[in-house]
Motif scaffolding. Structure first.
Motif: not given
Length: 325
Positions: A112-113, A254, A81, A259, A256, A107-110
Protein backbone atom coordinates in the motif's frame (compact mmCIF):
# COMPACT_ATOMS: atom_id res chain seq x y z
CA UNK A 1 17.20 -23.73 -15.71
CA UNK A 2 18.16 -20.96 -13.28
CA UNK A 3 21.02 -18.44 -13.37
CA UNK A 4 21.96 -16.35 -10.32
CA UNK A 5 23.53 -12.94 -10.93
CA UNK A 6 25.43 -10.99 -8.27
CA UNK A 7 25.83 -7.24 -8.69
CA UNK A 8 29.02 -7.15 -6.61
CA UNK A 9 32.00 -9.45 -6.89
CA UNK A 10 31.72 -12.83 -5.23
CA UNK A 11 34.05 -15.80 -5.37
CA UNK A 12 31.04 -18.11 -5.31
CA UNK A 13 30.63 -19.84 -8.67
CA UNK A 14 27.71 -22.07 -7.75
CA UNK A 15 24.88 -21.73 -5.25
CA UNK A 16 22.34 -24.47 -4.49
CA UNK A 17 23.51 -26.20 -7.65
CA UNK A 18 22.96 -23.15 -9.88
CA UNK A 19 25.60 -21.15 -11.76
CA UNK A 20 26.51 -17.71 -10.39
CA UNK A 21 27.58 -14.80 -12.65
CA UNK A 22 29.26 -11.59 -11.41
CA UNK A 23 28.64 -8.06 -12.66
CA UNK A 24 31.44 -6.71 -10.43
CA UNK A 25 29.71 -3.41 -9.68
CA UNK A 26 31.59 -1.34 -7.08
CA UNK A 27 30.93 2.23 -8.27
CA UNK A 28 28.58 4.31 -10.45
CA UNK A 29 30.70 3.96 -13.59
CA UNK A 30 30.72 0.17 -13.25
CA UNK A 31 26.97 0.25 -12.76
CA UNK A 32 26.53 1.93 -16.15
CA UNK A 33 28.99 -0.48 -17.78
CA UNK A 34 27.14 -3.40 -16.24
CA UNK A 35 24.12 -2.64 -18.46
CA UNK A 36 26.11 -3.90 -21.45
CA UNK A 37 27.39 -6.96 -19.56
CA UNK A 38 23.92 -7.78 -18.28
CA UNK A 39 22.57 -7.38 -21.81
CA UNK A 40 25.08 -9.95 -23.09
CA UNK A 41 24.10 -12.37 -20.31
CA UNK A 42 20.42 -11.95 -21.17
CA UNK A 43 21.08 -12.56 -24.88
CA UNK A 44 23.03 -15.72 -24.12
CA UNK A 45 20.80 -17.17 -21.38
CA UNK A 46 17.46 -16.13 -22.94
CA UNK A 47 15.44 -16.01 -19.69
CA UNK A 48 11.68 -16.22 -19.61
CA UNK A 49 11.52 -14.41 -16.24
CA UNK A 50 14.08 -12.21 -14.51
CA UNK A 51 13.44 -11.74 -10.79
CA UNK A 52 15.33 -8.88 -9.11
CA UNK A 53 15.58 -7.77 -5.49
CA UNK A 54 15.89 -4.13 -4.30
CA UNK A 55 15.99 -0.96 -6.31
CA UNK A 56 19.38 -0.95 -8.10
CA UNK A 57 18.90 -4.41 -9.65
CA UNK A 58 15.31 -3.41 -10.55
CA UNK A 59 16.55 -0.41 -12.51
CA UNK A 60 19.29 -2.40 -14.20
CA UNK A 61 16.81 -4.97 -15.51
CA UNK A 62 14.34 -2.27 -16.56
CA UNK A 63 17.08 -0.54 -18.59
CA UNK A 64 17.77 -3.86 -20.33
CA UNK A 65 14.08 -4.20 -21.12
CA UNK A 66 13.91 -0.58 -22.30
CA UNK A 67 16.75 -1.28 -24.78
CA UNK A 68 14.68 -4.19 -26.16
CA UNK A 69 17.69 -6.52 -26.04
CA UNK A 70 15.51 -9.56 -25.38
CA UNK A 71 11.86 -10.08 -24.55
CA UNK A 72 11.33 -11.37 -21.00
CA UNK A 73 9.03 -10.91 -18.01
CA UNK A 74 10.26 -8.93 -15.01
CA UNK A 75 9.38 -9.54 -11.36
CA UNK A 76 10.67 -7.09 -8.73
CA UNK A 77 10.77 -7.79 -4.99
CA UNK A 78 10.79 -4.90 -2.52
CA UNK A 79 11.47 -5.77 1.11
CA UNK A 80 10.46 -2.69 3.07
CA UNK A 81 7.96 0.11 3.48
CA UNK A 82 8.33 3.55 1.91
CA UNK A 83 7.15 6.72 3.62
CA UNK A 84 8.69 9.29 1.31
CA UNK A 85 10.77 9.14 -1.84
CA UNK A 86 13.27 11.69 -3.05
CA UNK A 87 16.10 11.91 -5.54
CA UNK A 88 16.95 10.54 -8.94
CA UNK A 89 16.88 6.82 -8.11
CA UNK A 90 13.31 6.68 -6.82
CA UNK A 91 12.08 8.93 -9.62
CA UNK A 92 13.70 6.56 -12.12
CA UNK A 93 11.97 3.68 -10.37
CA UNK A 94 8.64 5.46 -10.84
CA UNK A 95 9.32 6.43 -14.47
CA UNK A 96 10.39 2.90 -15.47
CA UNK A 97 7.63 1.13 -13.57
CA UNK A 98 5.84 0.00 -16.76
CA UNK A 99 8.77 -2.27 -17.62
CA UNK A 100 8.01 -4.63 -14.71
CA UNK A 101 5.05 -7.01 -14.82
CA UNK A 102 4.89 -7.70 -11.07
CA UNK A 103 6.29 -6.07 -7.92
CA UNK A 104 6.13 -8.19 -4.76
CA UNK A 105 6.03 -6.90 -1.19
CA UNK A 106 6.56 -8.59 2.18
CA UNK A 107 3.25 -7.26 3.53
CA UNK A 108 0.05 -5.57 2.42
CA UNK A 109 1.09 -2.50 4.40
CA UNK A 110 4.32 -2.28 2.40
CA UNK A 111 2.46 -2.75 -0.90
CA UNK A 112 0.00 0.00 0.00
CA UNK A 113 2.84 2.40 0.80
CA UNK A 114 4.15 2.10 -2.77
CA UNK A 115 0.75 2.12 -4.48
CA UNK A 116 -0.43 5.19 -2.58
CA UNK A 117 2.66 7.13 -3.72
CA UNK A 118 2.24 6.12 -7.35
CA UNK A 119 5.43 4.06 -7.46
CA UNK A 120 3.56 0.85 -8.33
CA UNK A 121 0.10 0.18 -9.73
CA UNK A 122 -2.52 -1.93 -8.00
CA UNK A 123 -2.37 -4.41 -10.87
CA UNK A 124 1.36 -4.94 -10.39
CA UNK A 125 1.46 -5.27 -6.62
CA UNK A 126 1.51 -8.74 -5.03
CA UNK A 127 1.99 -9.65 -1.38
CA UNK A 128 4.61 -12.35 -0.91
CA UNK A 129 5.20 -12.96 2.80
CA UNK A 130 8.70 -13.89 3.95
CA UNK A 131 9.29 -17.58 4.58
CA UNK A 132 11.55 -19.33 7.06
CA UNK A 133 13.09 -22.80 7.04
CA UNK A 134 10.84 -24.31 9.63
CA UNK A 135 12.74 -27.58 10.04
CA UNK A 136 15.90 -25.70 11.05
CA UNK A 137 14.17 -24.24 14.11
CA UNK A 138 14.11 -27.04 16.66
CA UNK A 139 11.40 -26.98 19.28
CA UNK A 140 12.53 -26.30 22.81
CA UNK A 141 10.85 -25.29 26.04
CA UNK A 142 11.42 -21.55 25.98
CA UNK A 143 9.21 -20.76 28.94
CA UNK A 144 10.46 -19.27 32.20
CA UNK A 145 13.47 -21.28 33.30
CA UNK A 146 14.31 -19.35 36.46
CA UNK A 147 13.12 -16.53 38.68
CA UNK A 148 14.51 -14.08 36.14
CA UNK A 149 12.75 -13.33 32.84
CA UNK A 150 15.13 -13.23 29.87
CA UNK A 151 14.23 -10.64 27.24
CA UNK A 152 16.09 -9.94 24.01
CA UNK A 153 16.27 -7.36 21.26
CA UNK A 154 17.82 -8.61 18.00
CA UNK A 155 18.59 -6.18 15.19
CA UNK A 156 20.48 -3.12 14.03
CA UNK A 157 21.09 -0.07 16.19
CA UNK A 158 19.74 2.48 13.73
CA UNK A 159 17.31 5.37 13.93
CA UNK A 160 14.38 3.52 12.38
CA UNK A 161 14.80 0.59 14.81
CA UNK A 162 14.36 3.05 17.70
CA UNK A 163 16.08 0.91 20.34
CA UNK A 164 16.08 4.00 22.58
CA UNK A 165 12.31 3.62 22.83
CA UNK A 166 12.88 0.11 24.22
CA UNK A 167 15.44 1.38 26.76
CA UNK A 168 12.97 4.02 27.94
CA UNK A 169 10.34 1.29 28.31
CA UNK A 170 12.76 -0.81 30.36
CA UNK A 171 13.37 2.15 32.65
CA UNK A 172 9.61 2.38 33.26
CA UNK A 173 9.29 -1.38 33.63
CA UNK A 174 11.98 -1.41 36.31
CA UNK A 175 9.62 0.58 38.54
CA UNK A 176 7.09 -2.26 38.32
CA UNK A 177 9.24 -5.42 38.40
CA UNK A 178 12.95 -6.07 38.65
CA UNK A 179 13.30 -9.81 37.97
CA UNK A 180 14.28 -9.45 34.31
CA UNK A 181 17.30 -9.07 32.06
CA UNK A 182 17.39 -7.61 28.55
CA UNK A 183 20.06 -8.80 26.13
CA UNK A 184 20.63 -6.39 23.25
CA UNK A 185 22.08 -8.21 20.26
CA UNK A 186 23.38 -6.35 17.24
CA UNK A 187 25.41 -3.28 16.34
CA UNK A 188 25.08 -0.03 14.47
CA UNK A 189 25.44 3.73 14.42
CA UNK A 190 23.39 4.34 17.59
CA UNK A 191 25.41 1.99 19.81
CA UNK A 192 27.34 4.64 21.78
CA UNK A 193 24.20 6.70 22.42
CA UNK A 194 22.32 3.63 23.65
CA UNK A 195 25.11 2.58 26.00
CA UNK A 196 25.30 6.11 27.39
CA UNK A 197 21.55 6.08 28.09
CA UNK A 198 21.92 2.79 29.98
CA UNK A 199 24.76 4.18 32.10
CA UNK A 200 23.07 7.51 32.76
CA UNK A 201 19.83 5.87 33.88
CA UNK A 202 21.34 3.14 36.09
CA UNK A 203 20.10 0.28 33.91
CA UNK A 204 23.37 -1.69 33.65
CA UNK A 205 22.17 -4.44 36.00
CA UNK A 206 19.18 -5.15 33.77
CA UNK A 207 20.61 -4.58 30.28
CA UNK A 208 23.51 -6.34 28.57
CA UNK A 209 24.97 -5.41 25.17
CA UNK A 210 26.18 -8.62 23.55
CA UNK A 211 27.25 -7.25 20.15
CA UNK A 212 26.59 -8.90 16.81
CA UNK A 213 25.79 -12.63 16.97
CA UNK A 214 25.11 -15.11 14.20
CA UNK A 215 23.78 -17.93 16.41
CA UNK A 216 20.31 -16.39 16.61
CA UNK A 217 18.51 -19.73 16.86
CA UNK A 218 20.55 -20.66 19.93
CA UNK A 219 19.74 -17.29 21.50
CA UNK A 220 16.02 -17.74 20.86
CA UNK A 221 16.17 -21.03 22.78
CA UNK A 222 17.30 -19.20 25.90
CA UNK A 223 14.90 -16.26 26.08
CA UNK A 224 11.38 -15.81 27.39
CA UNK A 225 10.42 -12.82 25.26
CA UNK A 226 11.58 -11.11 22.06
CA UNK A 227 11.02 -7.34 22.00
CA UNK A 228 11.20 -5.04 18.96
CA UNK A 229 10.56 -1.29 19.12
CA UNK A 230 10.90 -0.13 15.51
CA UNK A 231 9.36 2.91 13.87
CA UNK A 232 9.18 1.09 10.55
CA UNK A 233 9.51 -2.52 9.39
CA UNK A 234 8.76 -4.72 6.43
CA UNK A 235 8.11 -8.18 7.87
CA UNK A 236 10.84 -8.98 10.45
CA UNK A 237 12.45 -12.40 10.15
CA UNK A 238 13.44 -12.19 13.83
CA UNK A 239 9.76 -12.21 14.82
CA UNK A 240 8.95 -15.14 12.53
CA UNK A 241 11.89 -17.19 13.82
CA UNK A 242 10.97 -16.46 17.43
CA UNK A 243 7.35 -17.46 16.84
CA UNK A 244 8.47 -20.70 15.12
CA UNK A 245 10.24 -21.60 18.36
CA UNK A 246 7.11 -20.78 20.40
CA UNK A 247 8.71 -17.67 21.86
CA UNK A 248 6.39 -14.87 22.97
CA UNK A 249 6.83 -11.52 21.20
CA UNK A 250 6.24 -7.86 22.05
CA UNK A 251 6.61 -5.31 19.27
CA UNK A 252 5.54 -1.93 18.05
CA UNK A 253 2.59 -1.87 15.65
CA UNK A 254 4.44 -0.90 12.47
CA UNK A 255 4.81 -2.05 8.87
CA UNK A 256 3.55 -5.57 8.22
CA UNK A 257 3.86 -6.73 11.83
CA UNK A 258 0.09 -6.53 12.61
CA UNK A 259 -0.51 -8.83 9.61
CA UNK A 260 1.58 -11.54 11.31
CA UNK A 261 -0.62 -11.49 14.41
CA UNK A 262 -4.00 -10.97 12.77
CA UNK A 263 -6.67 -12.92 14.66
CA UNK A 264 -4.38 -14.26 17.41
CA UNK A 265 -3.29 -12.83 20.80
CA UNK A 266 -0.68 -10.12 20.42
CA UNK A 267 1.26 -7.57 22.41
CA UNK A 268 1.65 -4.70 19.97
CA UNK A 269 2.42 -1.22 21.23
CA UNK A 270 2.01 2.17 19.59
CA UNK A 271 5.05 3.44 17.69
CA UNK A 272 7.52 5.52 19.74
CA UNK A 273 5.37 5.16 22.88
CA UNK A 274 7.63 3.85 25.67
CA UNK A 275 4.79 3.77 28.21
CA UNK A 276 2.65 1.59 25.97
CA UNK A 277 5.63 -0.64 25.16
CA UNK A 278 6.43 -1.06 28.87
CA UNK A 279 2.76 -1.91 29.50
CA UNK A 280 2.73 -4.58 26.78
CA UNK A 281 5.92 -6.15 28.14
CA UNK A 282 4.47 -6.19 31.65
CA UNK A 283 1.20 -7.67 30.40
CA UNK A 284 3.09 -10.56 28.84
CA UNK A 285 5.47 -11.24 31.72
CA UNK A 286 2.63 -11.34 34.28
CA UNK A 287 0.71 -14.02 32.37
CA UNK A 288 0.68 -17.52 33.80
CA UNK A 289 3.15 -20.08 32.46
CA UNK A 290 0.22 -21.94 30.90
CA UNK A 291 -1.06 -18.84 29.09
CA UNK A 292 2.39 -18.01 27.74
CA UNK A 293 2.80 -21.59 26.57
CA UNK A 294 -0.57 -21.54 24.80
CA UNK A 295 0.31 -18.28 23.06
CA UNK A 296 3.62 -19.79 21.98
CA UNK A 297 1.83 -22.76 20.42
CA UNK A 298 -0.51 -20.42 18.52
CA UNK A 299 2.48 -18.45 17.25
CA UNK A 300 4.24 -21.59 16.03
CA UNK A 301 1.08 -22.74 14.22
CA UNK A 302 0.65 -19.32 12.58
CA UNK A 303 4.19 -19.33 11.20
CA UNK A 304 3.92 -22.94 10.01
CA UNK A 305 0.69 -22.23 8.12
CA UNK A 306 1.54 -18.83 6.64
CA UNK A 307 5.25 -18.04 6.82
CA UNK A 308 7.18 -21.24 6.05
CA UNK A 309 9.66 -21.42 3.18
CA UNK A 310 7.39 -23.99 1.53
CA UNK A 311 4.50 -21.53 1.63
CA UNK A 312 6.75 -18.82 0.19
CA UNK A 313 7.89 -21.04 -2.69
CA UNK A 314 4.31 -22.11 -3.43
CA UNK A 315 3.12 -18.49 -3.55
CA UNK A 316 6.07 -17.44 -5.73
CA UNK A 317 5.36 -20.27 -8.16
CA UNK A 318 1.76 -19.07 -8.42
CA UNK A 319 3.02 -15.60 -9.38
CA UNK A 320 5.32 -17.05 -12.04
CA UNK A 321 2.56 -19.26 -13.47
CA UNK A 322 0.12 -16.33 -13.55
CA UNK A 323 2.55 -14.49 -15.84
CA UNK A 324 3.15 -17.49 -18.08
CA UNK A 325 -0.48 -18.60 -18.49
Amino acid sequence: EILIISLKYTSIKELYGFQVENLNIDNKVNYLLSIRKMGLIVKKFKPVIIHSHTIYPHLLIRFIKLLNIYNFLHVCSEHGTIYDYKGLIWNLFKLTNRYSEVVTFVSQYSANSYVERGLVSNNQARVLFNGIKFDSLSHTNIYKKSDVFHLAYIGRFSEEKNVLNLLKAIKLLKNKINNFELSIIGDGSEENNLKKYVRDNDLSLNINFLGYKDNIKEILKEIDLLVLSSNTEGLPMAILEAMAMQCNVVSTRCGGIPEIFEGIPNFLANINDSEDLASKILNNLTLSKEDREQIGLLYKQRVFENFSINKYVSNLEKIYHSLLD
